[in-house]
Write a protein that holds these residues in place. Sequence first.
Motif, PDB file in Angstrom:
ATOM      1  N   MET A 174       0.833  -1.247  -0.091  1.00  0.00           N
ATOM      2  CA  MET A 174       0.045  -0.089   0.122  1.00  0.00           C
ATOM      3  C   MET A 174       0.792   1.358   0.058  1.00  0.00           C
ATOM      4  SD  MET A 174      -2.891   1.109   2.652  1.00  0.00           S
ATOM      5  CE  MET A 174      -3.920  -0.256   2.356  1.00  0.00           C
ATOM      6  N   PRO A 175       0.565   1.998  -0.948  1.00  0.00           N
ATOM      7  CA  PRO A 175       1.425   3.293  -0.904  1.00  0.00           C
ATOM      8  C   PRO A 175       1.400   4.189   0.419  1.00  0.00           C
ATOM      9  CG  PRO A 175      -0.143   3.456  -3.004  1.00  0.00           C
ATOM     10  CD  PRO A 175      -0.254   2.153  -2.048  1.00  0.00           C
ATOM     11  N   PRO A 176       2.510   5.031   0.666  1.00  0.00           N
ATOM     12  CA  PRO A 176       2.531   5.748   2.005  1.00  0.00           C
ATOM     13  C   PRO A 176       1.411   6.882   2.036  1.00  0.00           C
ATOM     14  CG  PRO A 176       4.499   6.195   0.690  1.00  0.00           C
ATOM     15  CD  PRO A 176       3.631   5.338  -0.111  1.00  0.00           C
ATOM     16  N   SER A 177       1.071   6.929   3.038  1.00  0.00           N
ATOM     17  CA  SER A 177       0.009   8.404   3.341  1.00  0.00           C
ATOM     18  C   SER A 177       1.044   9.383   3.658  1.00  0.00           C
ATOM     19  CB  SER A 177      -1.028   7.934   4.401  1.00  0.00           C
ATOM     20  OG  SER A 177      -0.315   7.948   5.670  1.00  0.00           O
ATOM     21  N   SER A 178       0.171  10.502   3.966  1.00  0.00           N
ATOM     22  CA  SER A 178       1.108  11.735   4.069  1.00  0.00           C
ATOM     23  C   SER A 178       1.655  11.785   5.468  1.00  0.00           C
ATOM     24  CB  SER A 178       0.040  12.880   4.107  1.00  0.00           C
ATOM     25  OG  SER A 178      -1.041  13.016   4.800  1.00  0.00           O
ATOM     26  N   LYS A 179       0.924  10.764   6.410  1.00  0.00           N
ATOM     27  CA  LYS A 179       1.248  10.718   7.786  1.00  0.00           C
ATOM     28  C   LYS A 179       2.703  10.017   7.954  1.00  0.00           C
ATOM     29  CE  LYS A 179      -3.139  10.275   9.983  1.00  0.00           C
ATOM     30  NZ  LYS A 179      -4.267   9.457  10.576  1.00  0.00           N
ATOM     31  N   THR A 180       3.145   9.437   7.139  1.00  0.00           N
ATOM     32  CA  THR A 180       4.444   8.760   7.053  1.00  0.00           C
ATOM     33  C   THR A 180       5.776   9.697   6.665  1.00  0.00           C
ATOM     34  OG1 THR A 180       4.326   8.063   4.881  1.00  0.00           O
ATOM     35  CG2 THR A 180       3.600   6.441   6.617  1.00  0.00           C
ATOM     36  N   LEU A 181       5.070  11.079   6.393  1.00  0.00           N
ATOM     37  CA  LEU A 181       6.159  11.983   6.314  1.00  0.00           C
ATOM     38  C   LEU A 181       5.878  13.176   7.315  1.00  0.00           C
ATOM     39  CD1 LEU A 181       6.341  12.520   2.354  1.00  0.00           C
ATOM     40  CD2 LEU A 181       7.969  12.113   3.677  1.00  0.00           C
ATOM     41  N   ASP A 182       5.018  13.231   8.064  1.00  0.00           N
ATOM     42  CA  ASP A 182       4.763  14.296   9.073  1.00  0.00           C
ATOM     43  C   ASP A 182       5.418  14.102  10.477  1.00  0.00           C
ATOM     44  OD1 ASP A 182       3.035  15.273   7.198  1.00  0.00           O
ATOM     45  OD2 ASP A 182       0.980  14.450   8.279  1.00  0.00           O
ATOM     46  N   PRO A 183       6.062  15.124  10.977  1.00  0.00           N
ATOM     47  CA  PRO A 183       6.621  14.894  12.364  1.00  0.00           C
ATOM     48  C   PRO A 183       5.351  14.795  13.230  1.00  0.00           C
ATOM     49  CG  PRO A 183       6.606  17.437  11.406  1.00  0.00           C
ATOM     50  CD  PRO A 183       6.110  16.359  10.465  1.00  0.00           C
ATOM     51  N   THR A 184       6.010  14.017  14.459  1.00  0.00           N
ATOM     52  CA  THR A 184       5.095  13.821  15.440  1.00  0.00           C
ATOM     53  C   THR A 184       5.848  14.315  16.782  1.00  0.00           C
ATOM     54  OG1 THR A 184       5.610  11.750  16.107  1.00  0.00           O
ATOM     55  CG2 THR A 184       3.898  11.915  14.333  1.00  0.00           C
ATOM     56  N   TRP A 185       5.000  14.079  17.847  1.00  0.00           N
ATOM     57  CA  TRP A 185       5.747  14.512  19.213  1.00  0.00           C
ATOM     58  C   TRP A 185       7.107  13.617  19.599  1.00  0.00           C
ATOM     59  CZ3 TRP A 185       6.875  12.523  24.168  1.00  0.00           C
ATOM     60  CH2 TRP A 185       7.222  13.276  25.096  1.00  0.00           C
ATOM     61  N   PHE A 186       6.935  12.129  19.254  1.00  0.00           N
ATOM     62  CA  PHE A 186       8.000  11.473  19.350  1.00  0.00           C
ATOM     63  C   PHE A 186       8.744  11.322  18.138  1.00  0.00           C
ATOM     64  CE2 PHE A 186       5.030   8.771  21.803  1.00  0.00           C
ATOM     65  CZ  PHE A 186       5.441   9.084  23.043  1.00  0.00           C
ATOM     66  N   LEU A 187       8.272  11.307  16.972  1.00  0.00           N
ATOM     67  CA  LEU A 187       9.209  11.416  15.600  1.00  0.00           C
ATOM     68  C   LEU A 187       9.170  12.680  15.307  1.00  0.00           C
ATOM     69  CD1 LEU A 187       7.043   8.398  13.882  1.00  0.00           C
ATOM     70  CD2 LEU A 187       9.295   8.296  14.738  1.00  0.00           C
ATOM     71  N   ASP A 188      10.089  13.522  15.990  1.00  0.00           N
ATOM     72  CA  ASP A 188       9.961  14.970  15.822  1.00  0.00           C
ATOM     73  C   ASP A 188      11.099  15.369  14.682  1.00  0.00           C
ATOM     74  OD1 ASP A 188      11.999  14.263  17.583  1.00  0.00           O
ATOM     75  OD2 ASP A 188      12.116  16.042  18.694  1.00  0.00           O
ATOM     76  N   SER A 189      10.952  14.921  13.572  1.00  0.00           N
ATOM     77  CA  SER A 189      11.602  14.899  12.431  1.00  0.00           C
ATOM     78  C   SER A 189      11.970  16.334  12.000  1.00  0.00           C
ATOM     79  CB  SER A 189      10.988  14.202  11.118  1.00  0.00           C
ATOM     80  OG  SER A 189      10.140  14.707  10.802  1.00  0.00           O
ATOM     81  N   ASP A 190      11.262  17.525  12.472  1.00  0.00           N
ATOM     82  CA  ASP A 190      11.602  18.686  12.062  1.00  0.00           C
ATOM     83  C   ASP A 190      12.477  19.379  13.313  1.00  0.00           C
ATOM     84  OD1 ASP A 190       9.589  18.495  14.257  1.00  0.00           O
ATOM     85  OD2 ASP A 190       8.500  20.067  13.613  1.00  0.00           O
ATOM     86  N   SER A 191      12.956  18.527  14.250  1.00  0.00           N
ATOM     87  CA  SER A 191      13.664  19.124  15.297  1.00  0.00           C
ATOM     88  C   SER A 191      15.104  19.585  14.760  1.00  0.00           C
ATOM     89  CB  SER A 191      14.047  18.435  16.481  1.00  0.00           C
ATOM     90  OG  SER A 191      14.413  17.018  16.084  1.00  0.00           O
ATOM     91  N   GLU A 192      16.128  20.207  15.340  1.00  0.00           N
ATOM     92  CA  GLU A 192      17.299  20.647  14.905  1.00  0.00           C
ATOM     93  C   GLU A 192      18.144  19.271  15.388  1.00  0.00           C
ATOM     94  OE1 GLU A 192      20.748  23.890  15.989  1.00  0.00           O
ATOM     95  OE2 GLU A 192      18.867  24.012  16.898  1.00  0.00           O
ATOM     96  N   ALA A 193      17.886  18.713  16.433  1.00  0.00           N
ATOM     97  CA  ALA A 193      18.858  17.489  16.557  1.00  0.00           C
ATOM     98  C   ALA A 193      18.758  16.265  15.518  1.00  0.00           C
ATOM     99  CB  ALA A 193      18.336  16.925  18.088  1.00  0.00           C
ATOM    100  N   VAL A 194      17.439  16.048  15.311  1.00  0.00           N
ATOM    101  CA  VAL A 194      17.439  14.903  14.430  1.00  0.00           C
ATOM    102  C   VAL A 194      17.932  15.396  12.905  1.00  0.00           C
ATOM    103  CG1 VAL A 194      15.668  13.979  12.782  1.00  0.00           C
ATOM    104  CG2 VAL A 194      15.355  13.931  15.430  1.00  0.00           C
ATOM    105  N   ARG A 195      17.810  16.517  12.525  1.00  0.00           N
ATOM    106  CA  ARG A 195      18.355  17.222  11.417  1.00  0.00           C
ATOM    107  C   ARG A 195      20.019  17.193  11.204  1.00  0.00           C
ATOM    108  NH1 ARG A 195      14.669  18.805   7.558  1.00  0.00           N
ATOM    109  NH2 ARG A 195      12.713  19.141   8.262  1.00  0.00           N
ATOM    110  N   ASP A 196      20.446  17.607  12.425  1.00  0.00           N
ATOM    111  CA  ASP A 196      21.921  17.589  12.754  1.00  0.00           C
ATOM    112  C   ASP A 196      22.478  16.142  12.604  1.00  0.00           C
ATOM    113  OD1 ASP A 196      21.988  20.303  12.648  1.00  0.00           O
ATOM    114  OD2 ASP A 196      22.106  20.429  14.877  1.00  0.00           O
ATOM    115  N   PHE A 197      21.644  15.250  13.220  1.00  0.00           N
ATOM    116  CA  PHE A 197      22.322  13.636  13.222  1.00  0.00           C
ATOM    117  C   PHE A 197      22.385  13.172  11.878  1.00  0.00           C
ATOM    118  CE2 PHE A 197      21.601   9.065  13.384  1.00  0.00           C
ATOM    119  CZ  PHE A 197      22.475   9.105  14.501  1.00  0.00           C
ATOM    120  N   ALA A 198      20.977  13.486  11.116  1.00  0.00           N
ATOM    121  CA  ALA A 198      20.969  12.904   9.579  1.00  0.00           C
ATOM    122  C   ALA A 198      21.956  13.719   8.759  1.00  0.00           C
ATOM    123  CB  ALA A 198      19.551  13.125   9.134  1.00  0.00           C
TER     124      ALA A 198
END
Length: 215
Positions: free
Chosen positions: A1-25
């Motif tokens: 099944m193709p991904p929904s938009s939720k699989t790209l969105d940041p959440t409280w746990f999956l805070d992909s928009d945070s500086e720490a995550v972006r710096d690690f990546a």
Amino acid sequence: MPPSSKTLDPTWFLDSDSEAVRDFAAKTVGGLKDPVAIAEGLFYAVRDGIRYDPYRVSRDPAVYRASVIAGAVSNWCVPKSVLLTACARAHGIPARLGFADVLNHLTSDKLSESMGTDLFAWHGYAELWLNEKWVKLSTAFNIELCERFGVAALEFDPVNGALMHPYDTHGRRHMEYVRERGSFDDLPLDAIFETFDEVYPTMTGSENSNDAAFH
């Protein structure tokens, strides 16, 4: 099944928009543009950059945020999967969390006795959308740990995925997947600890109960 938009969105746990995550990546990805190459770099960064430690289990939800995990020296499978998932989202790769119950046939006698079982509930891994399919990737065991205990380290495979080996390098039974828990767009932490309380009743009664999650 193709991904929904939720699989790209940041959440409280999956805070992909945070500086720490972006710096690690960013330290790993650099100028890479190809999603598969990015995913490969992130996979090894999480696998080996954060040493596996089964004694890091906490009841504090804050320690399961990807931005907190990014600064850890060691952690266990669920937080490491959270970080990989968040890093993938930070680079535009649809990602979600996957879980399964596994039997660890090589767990230590001490841990098995204290747990009362060799069943490890809610073993976590990341699922990334690569080449038009979901790929399951486990980053739990760092390469040094694998070499020490005679288990082949999981290698990045964008086609077949990378889940725990059924046998070690000596042909002994290792990991046996016995139940699929499913895929989740965010971390189901409450459900995980509800199960831990049922499966490991003598080990999860305190805030910092540690030994229940050697998986």
